[in-house]
Design a protein around this motif. Sequence first.
Motif, short mmCIF file in Angstrom:
data_model
loop_
_atom_site.label_atom_id
_atom_site.label_comp_id
_atom_site.label_asym_id
_atom_site.label_seq_id
_atom_site.Cartn_x
_atom_site.Cartn_y
_atom_site.Cartn_z
N PRO A 233 0.78 -1.22 -0.16
CA PRO A 233 -0.28 -0.11 0.20
C PRO A 233 1.38 1.23 -0.10
O PRO A 233 2.05 0.80 1.03
N GLY A 234 0.61 2.23 -0.54
CA GLY A 234 1.26 3.37 -1.17
C GLY A 234 2.08 3.36 -2.22
O GLY A 234 2.60 4.27 -2.52
N MET A 235 2.63 1.52 -2.15
CA MET A 235 3.68 2.27 -3.60
C MET A 235 3.08 3.29 -4.89
O MET A 235 3.98 4.11 -5.31
N ALA A 236 1.62 2.40 -5.95
CA ALA A 236 1.73 2.70 -6.76
C ALA A 236 2.36 4.64 -6.08
O ALA A 236 2.12 5.41 -7.27
N THR A 237 0.67 5.45 -5.06
CA THR A 237 1.37 6.59 -5.25
C THR A 237 3.06 7.68 -4.84
O THR A 237 3.54 8.11 -5.55
N ILE A 238 3.71 6.96 -4.34
CA ILE A 238 5.06 6.81 -5.06
C ILE A 238 5.24 6.68 -5.84
O ILE A 238 6.35 7.72 -6.11
N LEU A 239 5.35 5.91 -6.57
CA LEU A 239 5.78 5.45 -8.01
C LEU A 239 5.50 6.94 -9.26
O LEU A 239 6.04 7.24 -9.83
N GLU A 240 4.69 7.02 -8.57
CA GLU A 240 3.90 8.07 -9.65
C GLU A 240 4.58 10.21 -9.19
O GLU A 240 4.63 10.51 -10.38
N ARG A 241 3.90 10.06 -8.25
CA ARG A 241 4.64 11.17 -7.81
C ARG A 241 6.42 11.64 -7.30
O ARG A 241 5.96 12.95 -6.84
N ALA A 242 6.54 10.65 -6.79
CA ALA A 242 8.46 10.70 -6.50
C ALA A 242 9.06 12.09 -7.36
O ALA A 242 9.37 12.55 -6.38
N TYR A 245 8.70 15.49 -5.92
CA TYR A 245 9.93 16.37 -4.97
C TYR A 245 10.71 15.19 -5.21
O TYR A 245 11.57 15.81 -4.08
N GLY A 246 11.29 15.77 -6.45
CA GLY A 246 12.65 15.68 -6.81
C GLY A 246 13.54 14.12 -7.42
O GLY A 246 14.77 14.38 -7.38
N ALA A 247 12.41 13.03 -7.34
CA ALA A 247 13.57 12.55 -7.71
C ALA A 247 13.86 11.90 -9.45
O ALA A 247 12.79 12.64 -10.12
N LEU A 248 14.22 11.45 -9.91
CA LEU A 248 14.70 11.27 -11.39
C LEU A 248 13.83 10.27 -11.37
O LEU A 248 13.29 10.55 -12.86
N GLY A 249 13.36 9.42 -10.95
CA GLY A 249 12.41 7.90 -10.99
C GLY A 249 12.84 7.33 -9.41
O GLY A 249 12.94 7.18 -8.51
N ALA A 250 11.31 6.41 -9.98
CA ALA A 250 11.24 5.84 -8.89
C ALA A 250 10.79 4.40 -8.93
O ALA A 250 10.08 3.97 -10.03
N ALA A 251 10.89 3.21 -8.06
CA ALA A 251 10.43 1.64 -8.51
C ALA A 251 10.63 0.55 -7.55
O ALA A 251 11.27 1.35 -6.78
N LEU A 252 9.54 -0.29 -7.46
CA LEU A 252 9.77 -1.02 -6.76
C LEU A 252 11.62 -1.60 -6.71
O LEU A 252 11.55 -2.04 -7.88
N SER A 253 11.82 -1.69 -5.76
CA SER A 253 13.63 -2.54 -5.91
C SER A 253 13.08 -3.69 -5.27
O SER A 253 12.83 -4.58 -4.45
N GLY A 254 13.64 -4.84 -6.28
CA GLY A 254 13.73 -6.19 -6.80
C GLY A 254 11.69 -6.29 -6.35
O GLY A 254 10.79 -5.60 -7.55
N ALA A 255 12.02 -7.19 -5.56
CA ALA A 255 10.56 -7.86 -5.83
C ALA A 255 10.20 -6.97 -4.53
O ALA A 255 8.63 -7.00 -3.87
N GLY A 256 10.45 -6.05 -4.01
CA GLY A 256 10.19 -5.31 -3.03
C GLY A 256 10.16 -5.93 -1.84
O GLY A 256 10.84 -6.91 -1.73
#
Length: 323
Positions: A233-242, A245-256
């Motif tokens: 939970p919260g992953m989709a928001t982080i990937l979409e909006r990171a 907030y200054g990120a070049l990009g965001a992803a799930l690390s491996g299988a999470g």
Amino acid sequence: MENRRVIVRVPASTANLGPGFDTLGMALSLYAWIELRVSEQTEYQFYGDQMRGLPKDKSNLIYKVAQLVFKEAGVHVPELSISMHSDIPLTRGLGSSASAIVGALVAANALIGSPLTDDKLFQMATALEGHPDNVGASMFGGIVVSAWDGERADYIRLEPDPRLKTLVAIPAFQLSTEKARHALPSQLSMADAVYNVGRSSLLVAALASGELGMIRHAMKDRLHQPYRAALIPGMATILERAVEYGALGAALSGAGPTLIAFVDDKAEGTDALEPFLLETLNQEGIEARTLWLAPAVQGPRITVEDIAKQPAVPLPERIKGEV
């Protein structure tokens, strides 16, 4: 061999980097240490919170992997003294199993005089792990682009741009790779497959050329992350909006469940990124901790000592202050 002590430091890793499912990996500046020596009977010393509950018999992964090296080299070493300290959290998507496999392979090989090549160890690691992304990164350091057909793994290593840094958010729960893979569909549309080929290719080009501004477009994925989002939970928001907030990009690390954000170390306006990650997860009732990690440009670091000339020092004392 009987008078030799080997200590190997091996880096953690992040895999996939968004679209590069099972093919892209990057080593991170978080480490595990393995010490091996020949012994009259197999014994273990584990240090660190990550080591709790690991088996202390010959079913242990380190022991079994070491024996594969000895068998491949035609050497008989039935009893080992094994020490391990790890700062890599288990089953969190930071390559804990890959680092253990690579560390054990490299340490066992060094213990018997390094008869196996790095490529042979990489092939063995890939077969054991089932994919080359994490083990390739831990084996060679930097960013590793790899492919495996079930028989042979091939790779190209890229040197990380010195501006590239990462921020990882590590939730306080474990997520097995097996469970995360069960969330994936058995079939994909041609459109989604083409989408990911394009994004993964673009990401490799961006990382190779230093075009860090392209990462925000290149890290998008339709192959695995949308299907795993329900597990975190919260992953989709982080990937979409990171990126807001200054990120070049965001992803799930491996299988999470760890989430990773790429950051330009020279850029301004990234102060809000860490609070954003923590607060987004907290709003979903998930406790997490964050770490700023640089890419690890070096793979395993090997120290070989003569036991007769070097005093026995517990592993945590040996590695104190290492980075």
